[in-house]
Design an enzyme around this catalytic site. Structure first.
Site, PDB file in Angstrom:
ATOM      1  N   ASP A  14       0.828  -1.212   0.000  1.00 24.68           N
ATOM      2  CA  ASP A  14       0.000   0.000   0.000  1.00 24.68           C
ATOM      3  C   ASP A  14       0.865   1.265   0.000  1.00 24.68           C
ATOM      4  O   ASP A  14       1.712   1.444   0.875  1.00 24.68           O
ATOM      5  CB  ASP A  14      -0.906   0.026   1.240  1.00 24.68           C
ATOM      6  CG  ASP A  14      -2.000  -1.018   1.184  1.00 24.68           C
ATOM      7  OD1 ASP A  14      -2.293  -1.524   0.086  1.00 24.68           O
ATOM      8  OD2 ASP A  14      -2.566  -1.333   2.244  1.00 24.68           O
ATOM      9  N   ASP A 259     -10.268  -3.666   8.873  1.00 23.56           N
ATOM     10  CA  ASP A 259      -9.297  -4.691   9.264  1.00 23.56           C
ATOM     11  C   ASP A 259      -8.906  -4.531  10.732  1.00 23.56           C
ATOM     12  O   ASP A 259      -8.713  -5.523  11.439  1.00 23.56           O
ATOM     13  CB  ASP A 259      -8.053  -4.608   8.385  1.00 23.56           C
ATOM     14  CG  ASP A 259      -8.367  -4.808   6.910  1.00 23.56           C
ATOM     15  OD1 ASP A 259      -9.305  -5.568   6.609  1.00 23.56           O
ATOM     16  OD2 ASP A 259      -7.679  -4.205   6.076  1.00 23.56           O
ATOM     17  N   THR A 292      -5.973   8.302  11.793  1.00 23.39           N
ATOM     18  CA  THR A 292      -4.577   8.344  11.373  1.00 23.39           C
ATOM     19  C   THR A 292      -4.487   8.727   9.897  1.00 23.39           C
ATOM     20  O   THR A 292      -5.475   8.706   9.167  1.00 23.39           O
ATOM     21  CB  THR A 292      -3.897   6.971  11.582  1.00 23.39           C
ATOM     22  OG1 THR A 292      -4.538   5.992  10.754  1.00 23.39           O
ATOM     23  CG2 THR A 292      -3.980   6.537  13.040  1.00 23.39           C
ATOM     24  N   GLY A 294      -3.309   8.341   5.924  1.00 27.33           N
ATOM     25  CA  GLY A 294      -2.979   7.382   4.886  1.00 27.33           C
ATOM     26  C   GLY A 294      -3.271   5.944   5.256  1.00 27.33           C
ATOM     27  O   GLY A 294      -4.381   5.595   5.672  1.00 27.33           O
TER      28      GLY A 294
END
Length: 315
Positions: A14, A259, A292, A294
């Protein structure tokens, strides 16, 4: 505490960056990217490590991008079981418009796995799962694998008396919903995924709970957890129904929030918590993650601070 194994059939590296303004036409100059290991089960394992749990991440990888994924996981001290295939592992890109705060996400898939590799993956999973283990199958199903592959994994896990938690999408999820072979231990899905399954919007928490209850009654899963956007998540566990209100936090990036929820919920269940307490941990970790930047996940201290703000409502 039982061991935890996560399975990622479609991992990705990612990349997350930002640019002054996203528009079609001109060349866009971006900032230095943040690079993280990604894919559903990968992020679940990363979350469990951050929460102090013991976990192994089973990942299907190939090519130089697969090597980079494993290096990134090693840097975060996530133990891995690699299953090598010939095709290159995919990657994703998230670009934030610095002016508006909007985030644009692109997923570039890895190469398809062959029929022979599909059987190798399944055999390797069977040989990796330990008896009475918690197993999390999370993320997309790699190109080349059949839609019923999650149920093949379920059969392998059941032979080890394991507990299987599934969080997948698209055709494999619809196959699980429409043609359950045996109840999963836990099925986690988003409201948008339920809406695709029923082909209509779910406008209220009550509608969400009602459909989740149908999934339990039809034998799709013993416990169903479904997100309801920024409001929180519902849970149906047997004949019990809950809604956990999410704490209000600044939303910077939604990447990895689902997740994080699955990771925290799984670890809580493995530690012996009741399902509704596990739901609270999951909602707290998801809220800490969306605040948070990104592709970053939560910090343990932030999750612990948000936990008391996750108000549980019995429905």
């Amino acid at each position: 505490m039982p061991e935890i194994l996560t399975i990622t059939l479609k991992p990705a590296v990612d990349y997350a960056t930002s640019t002054e303004h996203v528009e079609a036409g001109p060349k866009l100059y971006c900032g230095t990217p943040r690079v993280d290991p990604g894919g559903g089960g990968v992020n679940v394992a990363r979350a469990i490590v951050r929460l102090g749990g013991s976990v192994e991440a089973f990942v299907v990888v190939g090519g130089p991008m697969g090597d980079r994924l494993l290096t990134l996981l090693a840097a975060e001290n996530v133990p891995t079981v690699e299953c090598r295939v010939a095709g290159e592992t995919g990657y994703s890109l998230a670009v934030t418009d610095a002016g508006s705060g909007e985030q644009f996400r692109f997923s570039l898939p890895g190469e398809s796995v062959s029929e022979t590799e599909a059987q190798i993956i399944l055999d390797r999973i069977y040989n990796t799962v330990q008896r009475d283990e918690f197993v999390v199958l999370s993320g997309g199903v790699a190109n080349g694998l059949p839609d019923n592959f999650p149920q093949k994994v379920q059969a392998a896990v059941s032979q080890r008396n394991g507990r299987l938690i599934v969080d997948t999408s698209k055709a494999p999820l619809l196959h699980l919903i429409k043609s359950p072979s045996a109840p999963l231990d836990v099925l986690r899905l988003d409201r948008s995924e339920i809406e695709k399954a029923v082909d209509r919007p779910l406008l209220s928490i009550a509608e969400n709970l009602a459909y989740s209850k149908q999934l339990v009654e039809r034998g799709v899963a013993q416990i169903v957890v479904c997100g309801h956007g920024s409001e929180g998540s519902v849970m149906v566990a047997g004949d019990q129904k809950f809604f956990c209100h999410a704490p209000q936090v600044p939303v910077r990036s939604k990447i990895g929030a689902g997740d994080a929820l699955v990771g925290a919920l799984t670890l809580s269940l493995a530690r012996g918590d009741v399902p509704e307490q596990a739901l609270k941990w999951g909602v707290a970790a998801a809220a800490a993650t969306v605040s948070t930047e990104g592709t970053a996940l939560f910090e343990l201290a932030d999750t612990e601070a948000l936990l008391p703000q996750c108000r549980l409502e019995r429905c």
